[in-house]
Design a protein around this motif. Sequence first.
Motif, PDB file in Angstrom:
ATOM      1  N   ASP A   1       6.539   3.635  -5.050  1.00 24.56           N
ATOM      2  CA  ASP A   1       7.609   2.909  -5.359  1.00 24.56           C
ATOM      3  C   ASP A   1       8.866   3.866  -5.326  1.00 24.56           C
ATOM      4  N   ALA A   2       9.276   4.392  -4.168  1.00 24.76           N
ATOM      5  CA  ALA A   2      10.363   5.394  -3.994  1.00 24.76           C
ATOM      6  C   ALA A   2      11.631   4.978  -4.882  1.00 24.76           C
ATOM      7  N   ASN A   3      11.881   3.352  -5.158  1.00 21.91           N
ATOM      8  CA  ASN A   3      13.392   2.922  -5.423  1.00 21.91           C
ATOM      9  C   ASN A   3      12.958   2.644  -7.160  1.00 21.91           C
TER      10      ASN A   3
ATOM     11  N   VAL B   1       4.957 -14.579   6.894  1.00 20.07           N
ATOM     12  CA  VAL B   1       5.516 -15.754   7.659  1.00 20.07           C
ATOM     13  C   VAL B   1       5.113 -15.732   8.916  1.00 20.07           C
ATOM     14  N   LEU B   2       5.444 -14.348   9.663  1.00 20.02           N
ATOM     15  CA  LEU B   2       5.177 -14.074  10.912  1.00 20.02           C
ATOM     16  C   LEU B   2       3.660 -14.009  11.247  1.00 20.02           C
ATOM     17  N   SER B   3       2.825 -13.751  10.303  1.00 21.84           N
ATOM     18  CA  SER B   3       1.229 -13.376  10.512  1.00 21.84           C
ATOM     19  C   SER B   3       0.752 -14.679  10.008  1.00 21.84           C
ATOM     20  N   GLY B   4       1.153 -15.449   9.218  1.00 22.44           N
ATOM     21  CA  GLY B   4       0.621 -16.899   8.850  1.00 22.44           C
ATOM     22  C   GLY B   4      -0.350 -16.751   7.724  1.00 22.44           C
ATOM     23  N   GLY B   5      -0.389 -15.422   6.746  1.00 27.60           N
ATOM     24  CA  GLY B   5      -1.043 -15.130   5.971  1.00 27.60           C
ATOM     25  C   GLY B   5      -0.303 -14.690   4.658  1.00 27.60           C
ATOM     26  N   TYR B   6      -1.108 -14.202   3.513  1.00 29.52           N
ATOM     27  CA  TYR B   6      -0.578 -13.819   2.516  1.00 29.52           C
ATOM     28  C   TYR B   6      -0.855 -12.395   2.034  1.00 29.52           C
ATOM     29  N   SER B   7       0.023 -11.421   1.823  1.00 23.44           N
ATOM     30  CA  SER B   7      -0.293 -10.189   1.636  1.00 23.44           C
ATOM     31  C   SER B   7      -0.001  -9.762   0.045  1.00 23.44           C
ATOM     32  N   GLN B   8      -0.490  -8.568  -0.716  1.00 19.05           N
ATOM     33  CA  GLN B   8      -0.114  -8.319  -1.790  1.00 19.05           C
ATOM     34  C   GLN B   8       0.889  -7.041  -1.922  1.00 19.05           C
ATOM     35  N   GLY B   9       1.503  -6.867  -0.899  1.00 18.03           N
ATOM     36  CA  GLY B   9       2.350  -5.619  -0.697  1.00 18.03           C
ATOM     37  C   GLY B   9       3.571  -5.936  -1.642  1.00 18.03           C
ATOM     38  N   ALA B  10       4.423  -4.938  -1.339  1.00 14.64           N
ATOM     39  CA  ALA B  10       5.767  -4.922  -2.164  1.00 14.64           C
ATOM     40  C   ALA B  10       5.617  -4.861  -3.899  1.00 14.64           C
ATOM     41  N   SER B  11       4.869  -4.574  -4.172  1.00 16.65           N
ATOM     42  CA  SER B  11       4.704  -4.338  -5.597  1.00 16.65           C
ATOM     43  C   SER B  11       5.142  -3.198  -6.135  1.00 16.65           C
ATOM     44  N   THR B  12       6.150  -3.361  -7.106  1.00 16.58           N
ATOM     45  CA  THR B  12       6.689  -1.920  -7.689  1.00 16.58           C
ATOM     46  C   THR B  12       5.845  -1.358  -8.656  1.00 16.58           C
TER      47      THR B  12
END
Length: 673
Positions: free
Chosen positions: A100-102, A122-133
Amino acid sequence: MARFSEFEEPVGFPWKKLLLLVIVLGICFMIGAGTALALLAQFGDFPSIESAAAYRPSVSSKIYDRHNRTVGEIYIEKRTVVPYTAIPKNVVNAFVAAEDANFFKHRGVDYVAIARAALKDVLSGGYSQGASTITQQTVKSLFLTPEKSIRRKLKEIILAYRIERKMTKEEILFLYLNQIYLGDGAYGVEAASHAYFGKGVEAVSIAEGAMLAGLAQAPTRYSPRSHIDQAKARQRYVLRRMADVGFLTAAEAERAYQARIALAPPSSFRSKAAYFLEYVRVYIQEKYGIDALYKSQMQIYTTIDGRLQEAAHDALVEGVRKTEERNKYKGLQGAILAIDPHSGGVLAMVGGVNFAESQFNRAIQARRQPGSAFKPIIYTAALDKGKTVVSTLDDSPIEFDRNENELWKPKNYDGTFLGPIPMLEALAKSRNLATVRLLNDIGVDTAIQTARTLGIESPIERNLSIALGSSGVTPLEICAAYATLANGGEHPTPYFIREVRDASGRILESTEPRMRRALPPETAYLSVRLMQEVIRSGTATAARGLGRNLAGKTGTTNENTDAWFIGFSPDLLAGVWIGFDTPKPLGDRQSAAAVALPIWIRFMGRALPQFPDHDFPVPPGITFTRVDPATGKALAPGAGDGISLPFRLGTAPETAPDGKQRAPRRPTSDDLL
């Protein structure tokens, strides 16, 4: 046909409509997400953020040996909580750069990263767990379940925002770096530093800190123990991120990557001390409760000696394996105990050959017939009543009425009879008939009282069969009884724990050695001398190769069902028991000398170099006289043969008449009781 280069729009492609659709969808997503967040924040069920401020996770209680070295931990999650100020800046920076560089800029949620991840979904049509700080990861670990759902993600965002309002960035990092799982069973950076590098986090280098931070994403995949190439690649990524955000220069990052990483060897001690550690765990849990054990970071200082424990485990496992191979069976068990006879501190305890398969601790829980290992108690009782080491016993056939219709006819292990023999020889060669007669002479009640005085608490049958060890005892009991003799007649109460402290260092309990005068020192010394002869010329001559002042006694029960050897130097006592949990014969000629004694020799061979070599202390009331051991008569002054034996003052034997021929010495046999 229309032609276009790769930089030209295809004729008729609806770019404007597509852009408008993306914008509309983005706005709808933001409105929907915002509405959902607002409703969830207003009406959702959330844990109290205040509980994070009173952070009290599951932690490890540490167990130390008698040299104050860590030998084990008791935990649900292996964790040692350390303050934020104890964590080096390079370790903090490594986790921030990688995860979490920010972190120091946002207020709990990185909306740019969320939008980027949402677009990818949206583009992949799935759900990821990314972007967690880091804040989100912390609240997820502390408050939420691991389920993957939009609702759980929204709760994570709300909680992250709330916790940022209540706590400083440093307080959040304190939670995160102590809570996170980093593989190898370790939770938090302190436990992980010890697990991977064998040192506390305060001593971790830049290179090691980067490797720890690399584990946060996938501890198994990036484990330096099992996937060193992936671990090094992830370490390089972390170091480059540290350079990108200004925590390191490019040159510093490269030097850290090239630095050699020395992994601490995985500890095998826990498995080798499993029975001892489990005994400690049960004791602490019963006395202080589960919460104290798993949440108070207790410090438990024990009597165990780490080196002796490893030696005991290795000797027992190897000895049992050899016996199984020799006799072509499986399932044999054993136990070994080592005790400091001067304090009662248990230095090593192995309660079986495989703790994972059986947690039954045979060293303290199994009550088995000791066979001839009980004989020293009979001889001690006789010495205390005035017998000497050369008092004559009769090793010839005898029979007693067991009841109105049955006779008891004890016999010697080898089926032979030696006739009149001195006590020294009777015990050394483990003569059953001589011992039964001795017990009949002094009285069963006298022997039982001596056993109680020496610390035997198990029930003892009130009949002559106890001369042959018919009443069961635990290894701990009989080892403590022998320790009394080794300690000059003072009975040391066995103990396992020296001191218990809480996390702040406050002493909760402390144990001092407890001694009780059980026998006159002269009686104890004479008993020791009898048992020295067991090793010098009796059933345990194989132990002579250890080259020390040693005493002990073999013990084999009927049909070779149980095999024992308990022996000691002036400063170390060890006892070995071998048998099946459901009693059955060990095999033809599988006596104590063949089964238990080799294990004792293997253990003592590794243990004795840690102790000084000296004689057993001679009490003031003892004098020495040179005697003919075959006749028990004193030799004339100046005689060059015979042996010097101890006697109480005033009890030395008379000198043999001149010209009387001494009886020949009888041969010994290593497979006797």
